[in-house]
Structure formats: structure tokens, C-alpha cells
Design an enzyme around this catalytic site. Structure first.
Site, PDB file in Angstrom:
ATOM      1  N   CYS A 185       1.733  -7.242   9.822  1.00  0.00           N
ATOM      2  CA  CYS A 185       1.697  -5.936   9.143  1.00  0.00           C
ATOM      3  C   CYS A 185       3.114  -5.569   8.736  1.00  0.00           C
ATOM      4  O   CYS A 185       4.072  -5.832   9.484  1.00  0.00           O
ATOM      5  CB  CYS A 185       1.126  -4.879  10.085  1.00  0.00           C
ATOM      6  N   HIS A 232       4.665  -2.899   8.814  1.00  0.00           N
ATOM      7  CA  HIS A 232       5.382  -1.935   9.658  1.00  0.00           C
ATOM      8  C   HIS A 232       5.969  -2.537  10.940  1.00  0.00           C
ATOM      9  O   HIS A 232       6.865  -1.970  11.544  1.00  0.00           O
ATOM     10  CB  HIS A 232       4.440  -0.802  10.071  1.00  0.00           C
ATOM     11  N   SER A 250       0.824  -1.213   0.000  1.00  0.00           N
ATOM     12  CA  SER A 250       0.000   0.000   0.000  1.00  0.00           C
ATOM     13  C   SER A 250       0.859   1.266   0.000  1.00  0.00           C
ATOM     14  O   SER A 250       0.393   2.331  -0.370  1.00  0.00           O
ATOM     15  CB  SER A 250      -0.881   0.009   1.245  1.00  0.00           C
ATOM     16  N   CYS A 304       2.150  -6.556   1.372  1.00  0.00           N
ATOM     17  CA  CYS A 304       1.182  -5.980   2.305  1.00  0.00           C
ATOM     18  C   CYS A 304       0.286  -7.079   2.883  1.00  0.00           C
ATOM     19  O   CYS A 304      -0.302  -7.849   2.118  1.00  0.00           O
ATOM     20  CB  CYS A 304       0.350  -4.966   1.532  1.00  0.00           C
TER      21      CYS A 304
HETATM   22  N1  DGL Z   1       0.847  -2.424   4.473  1.00  0.00           N
HETATM   23  C1  DGL Z   1      -0.254  -2.546   5.410  1.00  0.00           C
HETATM   24  C2  DGL Z   1      -0.302  -3.998   5.946  1.00  0.00           C
HETATM   25  O1  DGL Z   1       0.691  -4.706   5.974  1.00  0.00           O
HETATM   26  C3  DGL Z   1      -0.162  -1.558   6.539  1.00  0.00           C
HETATM   27  C4  DGL Z   1      -0.396  -0.135   6.114  1.00  0.00           C
HETATM   28  C5  DGL Z   1      -1.760   0.089   5.507  1.00  0.00           C
HETATM   29  O2  DGL Z   1      -2.787   0.015   6.232  1.00  0.00           O
HETATM   30  O3  DGL Z   1      -1.816   0.322   4.312  1.00  0.00           O
HETATM   31  O4  DGL Z   1      -1.350  -4.448   6.338  1.00  0.00           O
END
Ligand code: DGL
Length: 274
Positions: free
Chosen positions: A193, A195, A18, A80
Site C-alpha cells: 500500500c 501509505h 487514488s 496505487c
Molecule cells: N493508494 C491505496 C493503495 O495503495 C491506498 C489508499 C486507498 O485505499 O485509496 O492501495
């Protein structure tokens, strides 16, 4: 799976997310596969995915896959978690005949299958990932009496993006979430996630060794290496070049690449819809 037609060892690997959080996965991948070339696509025009509908994430995912296939890439890794939960099957259907398609959820499920049969496991992630129940469905399908307790932790990704980690604020937010009774008695916690690898140390400190912390980025990197090797399309002699596309460009995205990738990445603006 047979080798996708046209995919050769020399083609790059496509990774998408994302935004730029998926650079944690790109980083893990480039550690395991230093000779592979990468094309990273961050859909910064549409982030966050964590609060989007499944239909919206599917539409973005197909469009990004189209861009990646045009390069062309030999593999697409959905870095993601929210997109892996919402769009993996669809992307596989769309791109699977031309490229390997992997997500960041299945390698974790495989790891749990081997190491945690009959145990209670926790999951933290965005609302999209948790509410999709994808982990729960995949773990239940193993029939190994694995109990999964999931907690949506929507504040963590924006907190990390703003640079709040390894400080008092992140300490308090992490403790507030992990104190939840939902996670009582777990033996391992899935970081569901992009992050969260950046706060894995803080999470490990919270549990003081009582709970194993499972980082999906490392496992996804190893899964990609295994798949490429199985199909005989590993690039063992390449230079490991990297290109980073974003669907919307701002200086702050460029600056944040340091947080997630460990070094400054040069972002190229690549709008999804002209
Ligand atoms: N990349 C998203 C995930 O791993 C986290 C950030 C978003 O909500 O876009 O779920």
C-alpha cells in the site's frame, strides 16, 4: 517492449494514485531519477480505492491515463497498489502503445523471485489488493514454491492519513494486525500500500530483524529507471520539475502532502469529469 512512438527522454513521467498517498512513490522515484520531470495525479475525488469495486477503479484509471497521455507523458506508473491490482492490464491495453505502463506489484514479484524461492512471505494491503489475489497469482505462476499469506489491513491507510504514526495508537493498531496468526512464520512482509512506507520503521521494530520488510515504492522507482534506460529514454539533463494534479481540492489534501512527500507540494485542481 519497443519504445512507445512519440515518447522521448524529455517527456515527463506520469504517476497516479487514488490520492496523495502515492506521493511516497513519487518521492522514491524522484530520488532514483532526479533529472526526470513528473506529473502526479491524485484522484482525491474518488479515494479511497481500497474499498471500491474493480470496475470503478478501472473506469477512474482509464480516465486518468487519458489525462496523462494528453500532457503527454512517456511513462505511466500506477503508484496505487489497489489500482495496480485492479486496472494494470486495462491501462496497459489503453495506453501501452503511447507510453510505458508500469505498476507497483511486478517489481516486488521480481524481487521475491530472486530472493525468496521456497519461502513463506506475508502481504498487507487494502481489501481490494488482498482480495484481488494478484500477488498470489503472480507468485504462483513463478512455480517456485513461494507461499503467500495475505492480510487485509484497512485501518492502516486512514490511520496514517490522519497523522497517526510513530505513536501509541499506530503502535497498538500495527501490533494488533501483525499478531494475526495468518502472518506466523513469514520470512518477509510486502508493504502492499502507498501509505505503508511511513510505518515501515514501526513494522521493522515489531519484527526485530526476524522478517525482512519489502517496500514497493523503492522497487518501483528502480524498475522505472531500468525500463527508461533499457529503452534509451532516460532524462539525464532535466531539471526534475514536478506538477501535482488532484481531482478534488481541499486544504487538508494540500497540508497532507508534507506527510507523504516530505515537503509541501503545490496542488493543482484538475477535475476528471467536468
Ligand atoms: N493508494 C491505496 C493503495 O495503495 C491506498 C489508499 C486507498 O485505499 O485509496 O492501495
Amino acid at each position: 517492449m519497443n519504445q512507445p512512438p512519440g515518447a522521448t527522454s524529455l517527456h515527463p513521467i506520469g504517476i497516479y494514485d487514488s490520492g496523495i498517498g502515492g506521493l511516497t512513490v513519487a518521492r522514491a522515484l524522484s530520488k532514483v531519477l532526479p533529472n526526470e520531470d513528473f506529473i502526479y495525479f491524485g484522484d482525491t475525488a474518488h479515494l479511497p480505492y481500497g474499498d471500491k469495486s474493480t470496475a470503478a477503479i478501472q473506469a477512474y484509471s482509464v480516465k486518468i491515463s487519458e489525462v496523462l497521455l494528453r500532457q503527454p507523458v512517456k511513462a505511466i506508473l500506477i503508484a496505487c497498489n489497489s489500482a495496480s491490482a485492479a486496472a494494470f492490464e486495462l491501462v496497459k491495453e489503453y495506453a501501452g502503445s503511447k507510453a510505458i505502463v508500469l505498476n507497483v506489484i511486478d517489481p516486488v514479484v521480481d524481487f521475491i523471485k530472486t530472493n525468496y524461492a521456497g519461502k513463506k512471505i506475508g502481504l498487507i494491503g487494502t481489501r481490494q489488493t488482498v482480495q484481488s489475489n494478484v500477488y498470489l497469482k503472480k507468485l504462483n505462476a513463478l512455480d517456485l514454491e513461494i507461499q503467500l499469506s495475505s492480510l487485509a489491513t484497512p485501518l492502516l491507510a486512514p490511520m496514517i492519513e490522519e497523522g497517526f504514526f510513530n505513536n501509541n495508537i499506530s503502535h497498538n493498531v500495527i501490533h494488533e494486525y501483525l499478531d494475526s496468526p495468518v502472518l506466523n512464520g513469514i520470512e518477509a512482509l510486502i508493504l502492499g500500500c502507498t501509505h505503508y512506507p511511513l510505518i515501515s520503521k514501526e513494522i521493522e521494530e515489531y519484527y526485530k530483524g526476524r522478517v525482512a520488510v519489502i517496500d514497493s515504492s523503492d522497487l518501483a522507482g528502480k524498475a522505472m529507471a531500468a525500463e527508461l534506460s533499457k529503452l534509451g529514454i532516460l532524462n539525464e539533463k532535466g531539471m526534475g520539475t514536478k506538477r501535482f494534479f488532484v481531482s478534488d481540492y481541499t486544504r487538508s489534501f494540500a497540508e497532507s502532502t508534507q506527510i507523504f512527500f516530505g515537503e509541501k507540494a503545490e496542488l493543482e485542481h484538475y477535475p476528471l469529469w467536468e
